[in-house]
Design an enzyme around this catalytic site. Structure first.
Site, PDB file in Angstrom:
ATOM      1  N   LYS A  96      73.131   2.340 -62.618  1.00 38.86           N
ATOM      2  CA  LYS A  96      72.900   3.443 -61.406  1.00 38.86           C
ATOM      3  C   LYS A  96      74.147   4.405 -61.398  1.00 38.86           C
ATOM      4  CE  LYS A  96      75.927  -0.328 -59.291  1.00 38.86           C
ATOM      5  NZ  LYS A  96      75.959  -1.559 -58.307  1.00 38.86           N
ATOM      6  N   TYR A 129     101.736  21.906 -53.727  1.00 39.80           N
ATOM      7  CA  TYR A 129     101.290  22.157 -52.254  1.00 39.80           C
ATOM      8  C   TYR A 129     102.443  20.998 -51.576  1.00 39.80           C
ATOM      9  CZ  TYR A 129      97.140  24.842 -52.868  1.00 39.80           C
ATOM     10  OH  TYR A 129      96.151  26.073 -52.844  1.00 39.80           O
TER      11      TYR A 129
HETATM   12  C1  LIG Z   1      76.224  -2.603 -59.169  1.00 39.63           C
HETATM   13  C2  LIG Z   1      75.731  -3.748 -59.355  1.00 39.63           C
HETATM   14  C3  LIG Z   1      75.844  -4.559 -60.418  1.00 39.63           C
HETATM   15  C4  LIG Z   1      76.816  -4.252 -61.502  1.00 39.63           C
HETATM   16  O1  LIG Z   1      78.179  -4.797 -61.218  1.00 39.63           O
HETATM   17  P1  LIG Z   1      79.267  -4.710 -62.188  1.00 39.63           P
HETATM   18  O2  LIG Z   1      80.569  -4.973 -61.435  1.00 39.63           O
HETATM   19  O3  LIG Z   1      79.457  -3.185 -62.262  1.00 39.63           O
HETATM   20  O4  LIG Z   1      79.002  -5.522 -63.393  1.00 39.63           O
HETATM   21  C5  LIG Z   1      75.242  -5.848 -60.555  1.00 39.63           C
HETATM   22  N1  LIG Z   1      74.315  -6.136 -59.410  1.00 39.63           N
HETATM   23  C6  LIG Z   1      74.136  -5.574 -58.562  1.00 39.63           C
HETATM   24  C7  LIG Z   1      73.012  -5.911 -57.193  1.00 39.63           C
HETATM   25  C8  LIG Z   1      74.650  -4.094 -58.307  1.00 39.63           C
HETATM   26  O5  LIG Z   1      74.525  -3.557 -57.191  1.00 39.63           O
END
Ligand SMILES: *Cc1c(COP(=O)(O)O)cnc(C)c1O
Length: 350
Positions: A37, A245
């Site tokens: 994702k 800044y």
């Molecule tokens: C993002 C996600 C994961 C992965 O989690 P990590 O901590 O990056 O390994 C697993 N399951 C779901 C439902 C997620 O949204």
């Protein structure tokens, strides 16, 4: 000197090695879902999918267009982890052979589509998405006894094994499982679960951050991403001079500072604190002054022979990702995903 640009370099071998390491911790019967994702946590969706397909069992994504894109590279399982929101997308999902999560009543229409394998999400204690255990059991009795589905939940603090919410969540998941056929596939583990509870990974793990080597308490996993940019100016400043800044920092001595061509518009967090460590010519140096949109100033007083054109590394394999995150109260997930499109992307070992 070419026009400078911040760059990320992504080492595919590192990602593959991280996957192989994570798989070595769990039962060979447990299937490994690579979570891609958010553009593979900022690493480039298609490039990563193409280069790991031989060592993973499936992919987890959130947005349907990402899933459609990954389908071009694989015949393996693709799970839409936040489900589907309308019938049109459900038709597309069925056509592309995607699995889909169902996390609430509004998504139950997905069950009407016989061609979509559903992952029913239960809320075991994170209190974000998923059916309560009671609502799940009601749903199970009314609609699922004759159906193939996967039982799924998500852990809130698997990176901290001492937190007793883990026990609560595993117990709740086990209780629910007892009402189901033994053959019903189950999935609860993310990367933290693989590392800290490798015996509790059930049929599928869903690993994201571990692939990319973000820091979740384990130093074997290596960051696959190097984030760096070039020095475009070097200045001598005097004791008492203020830099950047708001004149946030004041030189306590005469100093040399380097101005590096990267800022918050590239993904360097604007709130990064002074003294956060970066690396120049293999020496450790400190951020000195507020991060600008395109620039950041670094104290190079103790670095010999530092020149315009030298590279400043914000993070790479040597774990400055971990220190940057920890020192600034950030998480490596966010650092990786906030790199912006103007940053040049280079792949190696692909
Ligand atoms: C993002 C996600 C994961 C992965 O989690 P990590 O901590 O990056 O390994 C697993 N399951 C779901 C439902 C997620 O949204």
């Amino acid at each position: 000197m070419k026009e400078p640009s911040a760059e990320i370099i992504i080492d595919i071998d590192v990602i593959r090695n991280n996957i192989i390491y994570l798989k070595s911790l769990i039962s060979p019967k447990t299937k490994f879902m690579a979570i891609l994702k958010a553009n593979a946590y900022g690493h480039g969706l298609n490039k990563i999918a193409k280069n790991i397909d031989d060592i993973v069992d499936g992919y987890g994504l959130v947005r349907i267009e990402e899933a459609v894109s990954v389908r071009k590279f694989t015949q393996k399982k693709i799970l839409l982890m936040q489900g589907l929101y309308n019938k049109e997308d459900a038709r597309l999902a069925a056509d592309k052979n995607f699995d889909s999560v169902i996390h609430n009543k509004d998504q139950l229409f997905i069950l009407d589509n016989v061609n979509i394998h559903a992952w029913i999400k239960v809320n075991t204690g994170m209190n974000r998405l998923g059916f309560s255990p009671e609502d799940f059991l009601t749903l199970y009795k009314s609609r699922l006894t004759q159906k193939e589905f996967t039982l799924m939940s998500h852990l809130a603090c698997s990176d901290n094994p001492a937190d007793d919410l883990n026990t609560k969540q595993f117990n709740s998941f086990n209780d629910i499982s007892k009402s189901l056929k033994e053959t019903t596939p189950k999935s609860i583990g993310n990367t933290g679960c693989i590392l800290n509870f490798p015996q509790k990974t059930f049929d599928w793990v869903r690993s994201g951050i571990g692939l990319y080597g973000g820091f979740v308490g384990n130093d074997t996993l290596e960051p696959a991403m190097t984030f760096k940019s070039q020095i475009i100016e070097i200045k001598k400043i005097k004791k008492g001079d203020r830099v950047g800044y708001n004149g946030r920092v004041i030189a306590s001595n005469n100093m040399d500072i380097a101005i590096v061509y990267a800022g918050y518009a590239d993904g360097l967090p604007q709130a990064t604190l002074d003294n956060t460590k970066v690396s120049i010519n293999n020496f450790s140096a400190n951020i000195f002054g507020q991060i600008s949109m395109d620039l950041v100033s670094i104290d190079i007083t103790n670095i010999p022979n530092c020149n315009i054109g030298d590279w400043c590394i914000f993070w790479n394999k040597n774990n400055s990702l971990k220190s940057l995150a920890i020192e600034n109260n950030l998480i490596s997930y966010e650092l990786m995903t906030r790199i912006t499109p103007r940053v040049k992307v280079i792949y190696i070992n692909s």
